[in-house]
Design a protein around this motif. Sequence first.
Motif, mmCIF file in Angstrom:
data_model
loop_
_atom_site.group_PDB
_atom_site.id
_atom_site.type_symbol
_atom_site.label_atom_id
_atom_site.label_comp_id
_atom_site.label_asym_id
_atom_site.label_seq_id
_atom_site.Cartn_x
_atom_site.Cartn_y
_atom_site.Cartn_z
ATOM 1 N N SER A 2 -109.004 -28.407 -100.362
ATOM 2 C CA SER A 2 -110.108 -28.444 -101.309
ATOM 3 C C SER A 2 -110.076 -27.186 -102.176
ATOM 4 O O SER A 2 -109.791 -26.086 -101.699
ATOM 5 N N ASP A 79 -115.352 -31.914 -106.056
ATOM 6 C CA ASP A 79 -114.928 -32.948 -105.108
ATOM 7 C C ASP A 79 -113.782 -33.793 -105.659
ATOM 8 O O ASP A 79 -112.864 -34.160 -104.926
ATOM 9 N N GLN A 80 -113.824 -34.104 -106.937
ATOM 10 C CA GLN A 80 -112.781 -34.940 -107.553
ATOM 11 C C GLN A 80 -111.712 -34.101 -108.255
ATOM 12 O O GLN A 80 -110.761 -34.653 -108.814
#
Length: 136
Positions: A2, A79-80
Amino acid sequence: MSLTREQVLAAGIDNFFLQLNARDLEGVMAGIADECEMRIPSSNFTYTGKQALRDHLEDFITSFSTINFRDFISVADVDQRRLAVRFNISLIEEDGTETHMSNCNFFEIDDGGLLTDILIYASAPLSKGFEVGSST
């Protein structure tokens, strides 16, 4: 893996726009994935793959004596791994011809922080500095 918000912002602003301002082709290319595609629908330009982008960006950098991306307004989707950036840009040619635009770029970023997709909405038609490397 992430990415943080700061890494998402850096991928588009620091590693793309600010490297172009500095006329640092190698710095820009270090932030672009091999399979990256960049599209400018308003001018019908598409650059597919790192070599096409290198050819385009080298021509872009050499076509203008001044490149000034500035006034960034950004929205990061951590997140994307997506980033939207509204900005102003001034391009000045060697003969003094100036182009000023207010544009918006949309970036997609891989897990390693490299740009994989760039969509550009330009407020003025583009030609000089944009034709080399385009497949359309």
